[in-house]
Design a protein around this motif. Sequence first.
Motif, short mmCIF file in Angstrom:
data_model
loop_
_atom_site.label_atom_id
_atom_site.label_comp_id
_atom_site.label_asym_id
_atom_site.label_seq_id
_atom_site.Cartn_x
_atom_site.Cartn_y
_atom_site.Cartn_z
N ARG A 164 0.77 -1.40 -0.34
CA ARG A 164 -0.28 -0.11 -0.70
C ARG A 164 0.56 1.33 -0.07
NH1 ARG A 164 -5.23 0.42 3.68
NH2 ARG A 164 -6.55 2.24 2.29
N TYR A 165 1.99 1.14 1.02
CA TYR A 165 3.08 2.19 0.31
C TYR A 165 3.40 2.64 -0.46
CZ TYR A 165 6.19 5.49 1.91
OH TYR A 165 6.73 6.67 2.66
N GLU A 166 4.03 1.40 -1.33
CA GLU A 166 4.69 1.58 -2.41
C GLU A 166 3.32 2.51 -3.58
OE1 GLU A 166 7.64 1.37 -3.75
OE2 GLU A 166 7.96 1.10 -1.70
N THR A 167 2.19 1.82 -3.38
CA THR A 167 1.24 2.09 -4.37
C THR A 167 0.61 3.32 -4.23
OG1 THR A 167 0.19 -0.44 -4.59
CG2 THR A 167 -1.15 2.14 -5.22
N VAL A 168 0.98 3.94 -3.31
CA VAL A 168 0.29 5.51 -2.64
C VAL A 168 0.92 6.52 -2.46
CG1 VAL A 168 -0.86 6.45 -0.39
CG2 VAL A 168 -1.97 4.70 -1.19
N PHE A 169 2.23 5.91 -2.06
CA PHE A 169 3.55 7.19 -2.00
C PHE A 169 4.83 7.41 -2.51
CE2 PHE A 169 0.44 7.08 1.83
CZ PHE A 169 0.60 7.93 2.27
N ASN A 170 5.37 6.00 -2.88
CA ASN A 170 6.17 6.34 -3.78
C ASN A 170 6.51 5.38 -5.49
OD1 ASN A 170 8.93 5.88 -2.66
ND2 ASN A 170 9.71 3.90 -3.00
N GLN A 171 5.66 6.30 -5.80
CA GLN A 171 5.23 5.26 -8.00
C GLN A 171 5.65 3.89 -7.89
OE1 GLN A 171 7.03 8.28 -5.81
NE2 GLN A 171 5.16 9.16 -5.58
N GLU A 172 4.85 3.32 -6.43
CA GLU A 172 4.90 1.95 -7.22
C GLU A 172 6.80 1.02 -7.34
OE1 GLU A 172 2.75 1.29 -10.51
OE2 GLU A 172 1.22 2.10 -9.29
N LYS A 173 8.14 2.40 -6.76
CA LYS A 173 9.32 1.53 -7.06
C LYS A 173 10.02 0.01 -6.39
CE LYS A 173 10.46 6.74 -6.64
NZ LYS A 173 11.17 7.55 -6.42
N ASN A 174 9.30 -0.13 -5.59
CA ASN A 174 9.81 -1.09 -4.82
C ASN A 174 8.92 -2.63 -5.27
OD1 ASN A 174 12.17 -0.49 -4.28
ND2 ASN A 174 10.96 0.47 -2.42
N TYR A 175 7.64 -2.50 -6.64
CA TYR A 175 6.84 -3.39 -6.49
C TYR A 175 7.90 -5.15 -6.47
CZ TYR A 175 2.16 -1.41 -6.54
OH TYR A 175 0.66 -0.83 -6.99
N SER A 176 8.93 -4.94 -7.71
CA SER A 176 9.79 -5.80 -7.62
C SER A 176 10.27 -6.75 -6.34
CB SER A 176 11.03 -5.28 -8.35
OG SER A 176 11.29 -4.21 -7.70
N ASP A 177 10.03 -5.77 -5.46
CA ASP A 177 11.22 -6.17 -4.28
C ASP A 177 9.93 -7.09 -3.43
OD1 ASP A 177 13.00 -6.88 -1.28
OD2 ASP A 177 11.65 -5.31 -0.87
N ILE A 178 8.32 -7.20 -3.18
CA ILE A 178 7.51 -7.11 -3.28
C ILE A 178 7.51 -8.47 -3.68
CG2 ILE A 178 5.03 -6.70 -2.52
CD1 ILE A 178 5.27 -3.90 -2.40
N VAL A 179 7.31 -8.60 -5.18
CA VAL A 179 7.04 -9.85 -5.52
C VAL A 179 8.06 -11.09 -5.31
CG1 VAL A 179 7.11 -10.77 -8.01
CG2 VAL A 179 5.74 -8.96 -7.99
#
Length: 288
Positions: A153-168
């Motif tokens: 949720r933080y990446e989506t709302v506040f961080n322009q999805e920059k760490n989506y790959s880490d979550i995956v």
Amino acid sequence: MKLIDRYIEKLMQGSTPDKPLWNIEAIHQGKAAAWNYVDGCMMTALLSLYDQTQDPKYYDFVKTFIDHYVSTDGSMLGYDMKTFNLDDICESRVLFDLYARSQDLKYKKAIDLTYTHVQRQPRTKEGSFWHKLIYPQQVWLDGLFMAQPFYTRYETVFNQEKNYSDIVNHFKIVRSRMFNEDKQLYYHGYDASKTVFWADKQTGLSKNFWLRATGWYVVALVDVIGYLNPTFNERESFFFPLLKECVDGLLQYQDKTSKLFYQVIDRSDVQGNYLESSGSSLLAYAIL
């Protein structure tokens, strides 16, 4: 009034922020009120009720409860980042809803503080978060529920999805290390050091398939899917089939009569094993 409504009303009316009835075990043990995942789950549930009913009593209860813990500087009562406990991240997910509605900066400060925790959480060499500082190199299924929905949720709302790959990657590591292809089930724990007493010395895995751990895991999958940007490719290409694989594997162990699942999922034949409600409820939520 429906039975479930009466039950929720009883919980709300009989609780104060420092003595919530849903966390009665902690009260009986004399523990001081602190930021914790049990309260976080209840606050998440009440916010969901608010979304469904638009009854302000649910939102107002959550805000009053959380305001007891969050100070103007964003610090949270009983929250100590230095323990690096993934469980403590869970409750912070409700701060997004409070901030979105109130625009009170103390919630954003608390969100940012929790995100700092996420950034600093120790990891295994593969990249998985340790479950806690006192459990070095250990990865638990329930840890994905405690941290990943907030992180997403933080990446989506506040961080322009920059760490989506880490979550995956967190989910890919768990799938590669903790999934049993024959049983189609996930082990509860993995010790990357292969030294803790419960870990297999060759694989680092725990011995059994614990229902509630798997329940936390499938809820983590569903909640992360819900917080990802719908246009993110791996939401559908990776997370959808991952969830389906997990649910399909579990359903083969469902009790035919009660439709519940056993505490040790694949060992219904063992004396003392039993049909367990909390893990079954988590699975029902995820499947629904």
